[in-house]
Design an enzyme around this catalytic site. Structure first.
Site, PDB file in Angstrom:
ATOM      1  N   GLU A  49       0.660  -7.480  12.459  1.00  0.00           N
ATOM      2  CA  GLU A  49       0.497  -6.448  11.422  1.00  0.00           C
ATOM      3  C   GLU A  49       0.816  -7.052  10.060  1.00  0.00           C
ATOM      4  O   GLU A  49       1.809  -7.776   9.918  1.00  0.00           O
ATOM      5  CB  GLU A  49       1.412  -5.258  11.709  1.00  0.00           C
ATOM      6  CG  GLU A  49       1.542  -4.252  10.592  1.00  0.00           C
ATOM      7  CD  GLU A  49       0.220  -3.586  10.227  1.00  0.00           C
ATOM      8  OE1 GLU A  49      -0.055  -3.474   9.017  1.00  0.00           O
ATOM      9  OE2 GLU A  49      -0.520  -3.183  11.155  1.00  0.00           O
ATOM     10  N   ASP A 107       0.951   1.319  13.534  1.00  0.00           N
ATOM     11  CA  ASP A 107       1.488   2.652  13.840  1.00  0.00           C
ATOM     12  C   ASP A 107       2.036   2.744  15.257  1.00  0.00           C
ATOM     13  O   ASP A 107       2.720   3.711  15.603  1.00  0.00           O
ATOM     14  CB  ASP A 107       0.411   3.717  13.627  1.00  0.00           C
ATOM     15  CG  ASP A 107      -0.903   3.360  14.320  1.00  0.00           C
ATOM     16  OD1 ASP A 107      -0.894   3.081  15.533  1.00  0.00           O
ATOM     17  OD2 ASP A 107      -1.946   3.358  13.635  1.00  0.00           O
ATOM     18  N   ASP A 147      -7.494  -3.304  16.330  1.00  0.00           N
ATOM     19  CA  ASP A 147      -7.313  -1.930  15.842  1.00  0.00           C
ATOM     20  C   ASP A 147      -7.199  -1.982  14.322  1.00  0.00           C
ATOM     21  O   ASP A 147      -6.111  -1.895  13.752  1.00  0.00           O
ATOM     22  CB  ASP A 147      -6.061  -1.330  16.481  1.00  0.00           C
ATOM     23  CG  ASP A 147      -5.868   0.128  16.094  1.00  0.00           C
ATOM     24  OD1 ASP A 147      -6.816   0.733  15.564  1.00  0.00           O
ATOM     25  OD2 ASP A 147      -4.755   0.656  16.311  1.00  0.00           O
ATOM     26  N   GLN A 178       0.831  -1.195   0.000  1.00  0.00           N
ATOM     27  CA  GLN A 178       0.000   0.000   0.000  1.00  0.00           C
ATOM     28  C   GLN A 178       0.871   1.254   0.000  1.00  0.00           C
ATOM     29  O   GLN A 178       2.088   1.182   0.127  1.00  0.00           O
ATOM     30  CB  GLN A 178      -0.915  -0.002   1.233  1.00  0.00           C
ATOM     31  CG  GLN A 178      -0.158  -0.155   2.538  1.00  0.00           C
ATOM     32  CD  GLN A 178      -1.027  -0.663   3.671  1.00  0.00           C
ATOM     33  OE1 GLN A 178      -2.240  -0.763   3.576  1.00  0.00           O
ATOM     34  NE2 GLN A 178      -0.407  -0.992   4.793  1.00  0.00           N
ATOM     35  N   ASP A 225      -1.018 -12.106   7.955  1.00  0.00           N
ATOM     36  CA  ASP A 225      -2.448 -11.895   7.864  1.00  0.00           C
ATOM     37  C   ASP A 225      -3.076 -12.331   9.183  1.00  0.00           C
ATOM     38  O   ASP A 225      -2.842 -13.450   9.656  1.00  0.00           O
ATOM     39  CB  ASP A 225      -3.022 -12.697   6.697  1.00  0.00           C
ATOM     40  CG  ASP A 225      -4.532 -12.619   6.635  1.00  0.00           C
ATOM     41  OD1 ASP A 225      -5.183 -13.535   7.172  1.00  0.00           O
ATOM     42  OD2 ASP A 225      -5.047 -11.640   6.074  1.00  0.00           O
ATOM     43  N   ALA A 226      -3.857 -11.451   9.798  1.00  0.00           N
ATOM     44  CA  ALA A 226      -4.378 -11.727  11.141  1.00  0.00           C
ATOM     45  C   ALA A 226      -5.251 -12.974  11.159  1.00  0.00           C
ATOM     46  O   ALA A 226      -5.230 -13.740  12.131  1.00  0.00           O
ATOM     47  CB  ALA A 226      -5.172 -10.522  11.647  1.00  0.00           C
ATOM     48  N   HIS A 242      -7.413   6.234  20.625  1.00  0.00           N
ATOM     49  CA  HIS A 242      -6.646   5.122  21.184  1.00  0.00           C
ATOM     50  C   HIS A 242      -6.894   4.930  22.675  1.00  0.00           C
ATOM     51  O   HIS A 242      -6.890   3.789  23.163  1.00  0.00           O
ATOM     52  CB  HIS A 242      -5.151   5.330  20.897  1.00  0.00           C
ATOM     53  CG  HIS A 242      -4.821   5.173  19.443  1.00  0.00           C
ATOM     54  ND1 HIS A 242      -4.645   6.247  18.604  1.00  0.00           N
ATOM     55  CD2 HIS A 242      -4.662   4.064  18.680  1.00  0.00           C
ATOM     56  CE1 HIS A 242      -4.382   5.811  17.379  1.00  0.00           C
ATOM     57  NE2 HIS A 242      -4.388   4.495  17.399  1.00  0.00           N
TER      58      HIS A 242
END
Length: 585
Positions: A368, A348, A430, A295, A402-403, A326
């Protein structure tokens, strides 16, 4: 009286630079190349439209359906060019190379300066589809011309040999030449479509594995157009040059040189164009812009101020008020056991920063997908300062995966008899808004079932579920999906600033077009969940750190605000599953 045999006027024999029998091979090679280029144009439009407009399912459906329809139209229109198939095919390939090669550039420009790319997407899909649809009929005509030349040439050869052979041998040779030269339309069509389909396969694989990582979307489309122009022009100007008049030959040469000049100039200037377009979208305060393997990530903001983080054109972090989001996401879930914490997404590092504020946390695992986001969060001075250099903490472990797949593996380990240390007290989801198609599977009943398998007894799961007031159907679908997966839930929301007002699948575009004055309700919606029949307590831990915006009273009012959106919704939505996603409405 026997009349003398009638002598037919000699046919015009097509002159070819190769033996007529071998003409199929260069034609099929060009079909292969053009098919690969055509599919690259199609995938470029789908990928860029998903990035600029959002909802990849809708954009893919629009591009594919319009393009297939246009291919049928192109096939019908090609009938008018069959009498001049060579020059027609040359012009079609030149136009396809120009339009397809520049499509991504123009689509991005329309989004950046006009704020609307949907109509441009449809126009390019239509134009490219018409030109692709015209290719096969014209190539079929060219091959048939070559086959006719082969038949007549073979007949001439038989006649030359007839004076040297006896009558029986001559008749046999003539019959054989007629059989050898006889047209085989079915075989020709099969060959053309085989080359077309194999070329499409190669183009489809080359796009994600070669063009995107090496060249990017804009340059990849321009280079594909140049290859398309060279292949189409070379076939006509070499193999079928004798079918062209001097005027047609000059026209094709000039057109192809012009197309290559335009594509080459655009390729040289593409970096300057991309920078100008990025400034038009994000303003003049772009600090960092990187293309990861997955991305585009852009960091904006004035020097000395907190940064904003955009991922694929969508605002993920608003530096001025990210603490509101958050703190509301993390701290209600930390009210209870919290030795082991799992964060899904959140590359992040900002949710991680809030988790690490608790001394009782022994380990945190961050799952992530994109290593580029974590790398930027670690190394960019502004982002690293904003997340408190959270990735330096020795309690943190990062898994790039990949989660969904990662949870399947972790859940299988837990089910196979892993001890309590393999389970998590808190899971923080998140993730981007569930209305974005790429995130839908991570808001499914199956996903939450996997999350339940890695939760320890008494553990909590908290999910960011989009805006409760702006998109109540999406928000309460998340709640219904969690309950279908065996959780008991508590819904709550938190008010936000600019970042919340710009939330949604096309949040960056709407925020930019409104000049930062978007009047959509500014809130974030969350769902706190626990396994079993009893919902978790909604509150803050007695030893919670000092928070900038969140309080127990704020959580209570946030829960009431979320419940009011349920009352306005009416009937409860059904849960979302992998085979029947319910988001995006």
């Amino acid at each position: 009286m026997i009349d003398p045999p009638v002598t037919m006027p000699p046919k015009r024999v097509a002159r070819l630079p190769v033996r007529p029998r071998a003409v199929r091979y260069p034609v099929l090679a060009v079909v292969f190349v053009c098919a690969a280029c055509g599919l690259v144009y199609e995938l470029e439009l789908v990928a860029l439209a998903s990035y600029l407009i959002g909802d990849s399912v809708t954009q893919a459906s629009v591009v594919l359906s319009v393009m297939v329809f246009a291919m049928g139209v192109g096939s019908l229109l090609a009938k008018r060019l069959r009498c001049r198939a060579a020059v027609g095919f040359g012009l079609v390939e030149g136009g396809l190379a120009l339009i397809g090669g520049c499509s991504a550039l123009v689509l991005y420009a329309a989004f950046a300066w006009l704020g609307e790319a949907r109509y441009v997407l449809v126009a390019f899909s239509l134009a490219i589809g018409v030109l692709i649809g015209a290719e096969i009929p014209l190539l079929m005509s060219l091959i048939q011309r070559a086959e006719s030349a082969r038949t007549y040439g073979a007949g001439e050869s038989g006649e030359r040999e007839s004076g040297e052979r006896e009558t029986g041998e001559r008749e046999s040779g003539e019959r054989k030449s007629e059989t050898d030269g006889k047209d085989d339309p079915a075989g020709t069509v099969a060959d053309l479509f085989a080359a077309d389909y194999v070329g499409a396969l190669v183009g489809g694989l080359a796009f994600p594995f070669l063009l995107l990582p090496w060249l990017g979307q804009l340059t990849g489309a321009l280079v594909t157009g140049a290859v398309n122009a060279v292949a189409g022009g070379a076939l006509v100007l070499w193999l079928f040059r004798h079918d062209l008049t001097a005027r047609s030959r000059a026209l094709l040469i000039g057109a192809n040189l012009t197309v290559l000049a335009v594509l080459g100039t655009a390729t040289v200037l593409v970096d300057d164009f991309e920078g100008a377009a990025r400034r038009a979208v994000y303003g003049d305060s772009v600090r960092v812009a990187v293309h990861t393997d997955l991305q585009e990530v852009v960091v904006t903001g004035e020097r000395g101020g907190p940064p904003d983080l955009f991922v694929d054109g969508r605002l993920r972090v608003g530096g001025q008020d990210e603490h509101r989001y958050h703190e509301s996401l993390v701290h209600p879930a930390m009210n209870g056991p919290r030795e082991r914490v799992l964060i899904i997404g959140g590359g992040d590092g900002l949710a991680l920063r809030e988790v690490l504020r608790y001394a009782g946390v022994r380990s945190v695992t961050v799952v992530e997908l994109d290593p580029g986001v974590v790398r930027l969060a670690r190394t960019n001075p502004e982002l690293a300062a904003l997340n408190g250099h959270a990735y330096r903490d020795p309690r943190v472990r990062v898994a790039f995966a990949d989660a969904f797949r990662w949870l399947r593996g972790a859940g299988a380990d837990a089910g196979a008899g892993a001890d309590a240390d393999g389970l998590y007290d808190v899971v923080v989801s998140d993730l981007p808004d569930p209305g974005i198609s790429a995130s839908t599977k991570l808001y499914s009943e199956e996903f939450y079932g996997l999350a339940a398998r890695v939760l320890a007894d008494g553990g909590r799961l908290v999910v960011h579920a989009g805006s409760a007031s702006a998109r109540p159907h999406t928000y309460w679908t998340v709640d219904a999906t969690l309950r279908a997966a065996g959780f008991s839930t508590r819904a709550y929301s938190a008010s936000g600033g600019e970042a919340a007002r710009a939330a949604g699948p096309d949040r960056a575009e709407r925020a930019r077009r409104s000049g930062g004055t978007d009047t959509a309700p500014g809130d974030w919606g969350y769902v706190l969940a626990a396994r079993g029949p009893y919902p978790p307590a909604l509150g803050l831990a007695p030893d919670a750190p000092r928070l900038r915006s969140l309080s127990a009273e704020g959580l209570t009012s946030g829960a009431r605000a979320a419940e009011r959106t349920r009352d306005a919704l009416g009937a409860e939505p059904p849960p979302s599953t992998l085979v029947h996603p319910r988001y995006g409405g």
